[in-house]
Design an enzyme around this catalytic site. Structure first.
Site, PDB file in Angstrom:
ATOM      1  N   ARG A  15       0.833  -1.199   0.000  1.00 32.74           N
ATOM      2  CA  ARG A  15       0.000   0.000   0.000  1.00 32.74           C
ATOM      3  C   ARG A  15       0.874   1.259   0.000  1.00 32.74           C
ATOM      4  NH1 ARG A  15      -3.559  -1.456   5.180  1.00 32.74           N
ATOM      5  NH2 ARG A  15      -1.537  -2.342   5.717  1.00 32.74           N
ATOM      6  N   LYS A  75       2.380   1.750   7.264  1.00 35.30           N
ATOM      7  CA  LYS A  75       2.775   0.900   8.394  1.00 35.30           C
ATOM      8  C   LYS A  75       3.669   1.652   9.367  1.00 35.30           C
ATOM      9  CE  LYS A  75       1.682  -2.807   8.743  1.00 35.30           C
ATOM     10  NZ  LYS A  75       0.398  -3.347   9.270  1.00 35.30           N
ATOM     11  N   TYR A  94      -0.232   4.226  10.689  1.00 34.93           N
ATOM     12  CA  TYR A  94      -0.569   3.226  11.705  1.00 34.93           C
ATOM     13  C   TYR A  94       0.657   3.031  12.589  1.00 34.93           C
ATOM     14  CZ  TYR A  94      -4.790   1.615   9.213  1.00 34.93           C
ATOM     15  OH  TYR A  94      -6.036   1.527   8.629  1.00 34.93           O
ATOM     16  N   HIS A  96       0.273   1.269  16.244  1.00 36.23           N
ATOM     17  CA  HIS A  96       0.054   0.098  17.125  1.00 36.23           C
ATOM     18  C   HIS A  96       1.144  -0.019  18.178  1.00 36.23           C
ATOM     19  CE1 HIS A  96      -3.365  -1.331  14.841  1.00 36.23           C
ATOM     20  NE2 HIS A  96      -2.677  -1.155  13.735  1.00 36.23           N
ATOM     21  N   GLU A 118      -4.827   4.550  14.082  1.00 38.60           N
ATOM     22  CA  GLU A 118      -5.757   3.613  14.733  1.00 38.60           C
ATOM     23  C   GLU A 118      -6.365   4.135  16.024  1.00 38.60           C
ATOM     24  OE1 GLU A 118      -2.494   3.110  14.532  1.00 38.60           O
ATOM     25  OE2 GLU A 118      -1.736   2.627  16.529  1.00 38.60           O
ATOM     26  N   ASP A 270      -4.894 -11.207  14.094  1.00 37.30           N
ATOM     27  CA  ASP A 270      -3.970 -10.120  14.465  1.00 37.30           C
ATOM     28  C   ASP A 270      -4.089  -9.772  15.957  1.00 37.30           C
ATOM     29  OD1 ASP A 270      -6.497  -9.004  14.141  1.00 37.30           O
ATOM     30  OD2 ASP A 270      -5.724  -7.101  13.402  1.00 37.30           O
TER      31      ASP A 270
HETATM   32  N1  LIG Z   1      -6.533 -10.278   9.688  1.00 38.71           N
HETATM   33  C1  LIG Z   1      -6.645  -9.057   9.203  1.00 38.71           C
HETATM   34  O1  LIG Z   1      -6.056  -8.701   8.187  1.00 38.71           O
HETATM   35  C2  LIG Z   1      -7.548  -8.064   9.892  1.00 38.71           C
HETATM   36  C3  LIG Z   1      -7.914  -6.872   9.251  1.00 38.71           C
HETATM   37  C4  LIG Z   1      -8.811  -6.014   9.913  1.00 38.71           C
HETATM   38  C5  LIG Z   1      -9.294  -6.334  11.200  1.00 38.71           C
HETATM   39  N2  LIG Z   1      -8.867  -7.506  11.794  1.00 38.71           N
HETATM   40  C6  LIG Z   1      -9.344  -7.932  13.128  1.00 38.71           C
HETATM   41  O2  LIG Z   1     -10.689  -8.395  13.051  1.00 38.71           O
HETATM   42  C7  LIG Z   1     -11.251  -8.353  14.354  1.00 38.71           C
HETATM   43  C8  LIG Z   1     -12.635  -7.727  14.327  1.00 38.71           C
HETATM   44  O3  LIG Z   1     -12.500  -6.346  14.012  1.00 38.71           O
HETATM   45  P1  LIG Z   1     -13.785  -5.378  13.871  1.00 38.71           P
HETATM   46  O4  LIG Z   1     -13.269  -4.111  13.295  1.00 38.71           O
HETATM   47  O5  LIG Z   1     -14.887  -6.082  13.207  1.00 38.71           O
HETATM   48  O6  LIG Z   1     -14.140  -5.145  15.417  1.00 38.71           O
HETATM   49  P2  LIG Z   1     -15.566  -4.634  15.990  1.00 38.71           P
HETATM   50  O7  LIG Z   1     -15.281  -4.090  17.335  1.00 38.71           O
HETATM   51  O8  LIG Z   1     -16.267  -3.804  14.974  1.00 38.71           O
HETATM   52  O9  LIG Z   1     -16.416  -5.978  16.137  1.00 38.71           O
HETATM   53  C9  LIG Z   1     -16.098  -7.010  17.049  1.00 38.71           C
HETATM   54  C10 LIG Z   1     -17.380  -7.684  17.479  1.00 38.71           C
HETATM   55  O10 LIG Z   1     -17.035  -8.849  18.245  1.00 38.71           O
HETATM   56  C11 LIG Z   1     -18.062  -9.009  19.203  1.00 38.71           C
HETATM   57  N3  LIG Z   1     -17.647  -9.960  20.224  1.00 38.71           N
HETATM   58  C12 LIG Z   1     -16.806  -9.794  21.278  1.00 38.71           C
HETATM   59  N4  LIG Z   1     -16.709 -10.950  21.990  1.00 38.71           N
HETATM   60  C13 LIG Z   1     -17.483 -11.871  21.361  1.00 38.71           C
HETATM   61  C14 LIG Z   1     -17.798 -13.224  21.585  1.00 38.71           C
HETATM   62  N5  LIG Z   1     -17.285 -13.900  22.618  1.00 38.71           N
HETATM   63  N6  LIG Z   1     -18.652 -13.854  20.726  1.00 38.71           N
HETATM   64  C15 LIG Z   1     -19.181 -13.193  19.673  1.00 38.71           C
HETATM   65  N7  LIG Z   1     -18.925 -11.898  19.416  1.00 38.71           N
HETATM   66  C16 LIG Z   1     -18.088 -11.239  20.234  1.00 38.71           C
HETATM   67  C17 LIG Z   1     -18.312  -7.590  19.700  1.00 38.71           C
HETATM   68  O11 LIG Z   1     -19.551  -7.468  20.368  1.00 38.71           O
HETATM   69  C18 LIG Z   1     -18.277  -6.805  18.379  1.00 38.71           C
HETATM   70  O12 LIG Z   1     -19.564  -6.658  17.788  1.00 38.71           O
HETATM   71  C19 LIG Z   1     -10.233  -7.583  15.212  1.00 38.71           C
HETATM   72  O13 LIG Z   1      -9.455  -8.495  15.941  1.00 38.71           O
HETATM   73  C20 LIG Z   1      -9.400  -6.869  14.184  1.00 38.71           C
HETATM   74  O14 LIG Z   1      -8.101  -6.569  14.688  1.00 38.71           O
HETATM   75  C21 LIG Z   1      -8.012  -8.351  11.170  1.00 38.71           C
END
Ligand SMILES: NC(=O)c1ccc[n+]([C@@H]2O[C@H](COP(=O)([O-])OP(=O)(O)OC[C@H]3O[C@@H](n4cnc5c(N)ncnc54)[C@H](O)[C@@H]3O)[C@@H](O)[C@H]2O)c1
Length: 371
Positions: A15, A75, A94, A96, A118, A270
């Site tokens: 990016r 990054k 970003y 972190h 973030e 992550d």
């Molecule tokens: N792998 C990647 O490339 C990548 C990219 C972007 C985001 N992410 C990750 O994805 C994850 C989700 O991000 P988001 O932006 O959607 O967060 P968000 O806060 O919008 O949503 C998270 C949801 O999880 C729910 N939750 C919490 N505990 C729970 C449980 N025990 N059972 C069911 N639901 C539960 C919360 O109520 C919330 O609605 C984060 O860990 C974020 O870091 C990863």
């Protein structure tokens, strides 16, 4: 203001922090934009497009950093970039930091003003500069899951929408936030049978209302997760507990309940992952199999679609970049308390409480620096 956009040097990061159209917006406001040669190549933006937008192309990255007042990145700065930071720099990227003590110390020692994408907040709640990447990852999760369900990838050989006379696949999304809603929406669009689990009733209400019952919403309990494991062809992990490692919702034992060739996509990897058997993978080798279940656990999913991700990220960062360029960091943060939440380090002081707490450092509230 003199704005510098270096090429990202972190491994497999394609990016770039500014698109040619973003450069044009800044140039038209009277700012000088200097982009490192080739910085946009990975995202499909040629040097010529930046030149046409009025930016200058700089082949020597040392010169770019030396002359810039505002540095835009994607990054966190790598060691050689930290070494280039000076007290006169404002860095917007970003960061972190709470997981990176060495980087935090490097930024403190640099004396620079460091604003993290973030931690910027929004009046309507949420984290507006994280959301675009969650949207990308959520949408990709279904693409990755559908591909992993193919036989050649170790999957059960199931097509998500089915065909006339053959039932569609069952997809469960655990966590109905930004990632989860986008994943569920894609799976619905492809014709799968979709269930979303969340612990927030209000979130489930929103989804139920928005999708008019086209996806099932279920309160997330150990029982509900176990049932999802047993019944689903594809499970997408999208939970987030702010400030904590992701809870391990599908345990190793539960894998034995799953259909052979079922797929787990752990987007929460992550934050440590929400399945016990998850470990981070890369785009070069995205999946592995445990007890007959395919795991996809890529920690930087948006990197695979660098062009879309760059455009989504820069759409969100652009108003903040314009404010920084027009007003300078102090006035821009003073005018917007949500933007001020982005300041993490200034002149050797840690201005973000969670980062100071994480490393036992002194904390200096941002408000005390803005007068
Ligand atoms: N792998 C990647 O490339 C990548 C990219 C972007 C985001 N992410 C990750 O994805 C994850 C989700 O991000 P988001 O932006 O959607 O967060 P968000 O806060 O919008 O949503 C998270 C949801 O999880 C729910 N939750 C919490 N505990 C729970 C449980 N025990 N059972 C069911 N639901 C539960 C919360 O109520 C919330 O609605 C984060 O860990 C974020 O870091 C990863």
């Amino acid at each position: 203001m003199h704005i510098g956009v270096p090429r990202e040097i972190k491994n497999h990061e394609y990016r770039v922090a500014l698109t040619p159209s973003g450069a044009r917006e800044l140039v038209e406001r009277g700012h000088t934009v200097v982009v490192e040669q080739g910085a946009g190549d990975g995202a499909g933006f040629a040097d010529s497009a930046y030149k046409a937008a009025g930016a200058a192309i700089e082949p020597d990255v040392a010169v770019l950093w030396e002359n810039a007042e505002l540095i835009l990145k994607v990054k966190e700065p790598q060691a050689e970039e930290v070494a280039r930071l000076k007290p006169e720099h404002t860095l917007f990227t970003y960061l972190h930091l709470a997981a990176e003590q060495k980087l935090t110390q490097g930024l403190i020692d640099s004396g620079a003003t460091c604003i993290a994408y973030e931690t910027i907040t929004a009046a309507q709640g949420g984290l507006p500069l994280l959301a675009p990447m969650s949207t990308v990852a959520g949408r990709m999760a279904v693409q990755a899951g559908a591909h992993s369900l193919e036989k050649a990838q170790g999957g059960a050989g199931v097509l998500l929408p089915g065909v006339p006379g053959v039932a569609p696949a069952r997809v469960t999304v655990i966590g109905g936030g930004v990632v989860g809603e986008n994943a569920a929406r894609m799976a619905l669009g492809l014709g799968a049978e979709v269930t979303v689990l969340d612990r927030s009733i209000s979130r489930l209400e929103t989804l139920d209302d928005r999708y008019q019952g086209r996806m099932k919403t279920v309160f997330s309990t150990a029982d509900a997760v176990e049932e999802a494991a047993r019944e689903s062809d594809l499970v997408i992990g999208a939970v987030l507990v702010p400030g904590a490692a992701a809870p391990k919702l599908i345990t190793r034992e539960m894998l034995s309940l799953m259909k052979p060739g079922a797929v787990l996509v752990d987007v929460a990897i992550d934050q440590g992952g929400c399945f016990e058997t998850s470990r981070p993978t890369t785009h070069a080798e995205p999946t592995y199999v445990v007890d007959g279940v395919v795991h996809y656990c890529v920690a930087n999913m948006p990197g695979a679609v660098a062009r879309t991700s760059t455009q989504a990220l820069t759409n969100a960062t652009q108003p903040f970049v314009v404010a920084l360029a027009n007003k300078g960091w102090r006035q821009a943060l003073k005018d917007d308390t949500h933007f001020a939440a982005g300041l993490n380090v200034h002149a050797g002081l840690v201005t973000y409480a969670a980062v100071a707490d994480a490393f036992g450092l002194a904390y200096r509230p941002t408000a005390t620096l803005l007068d």
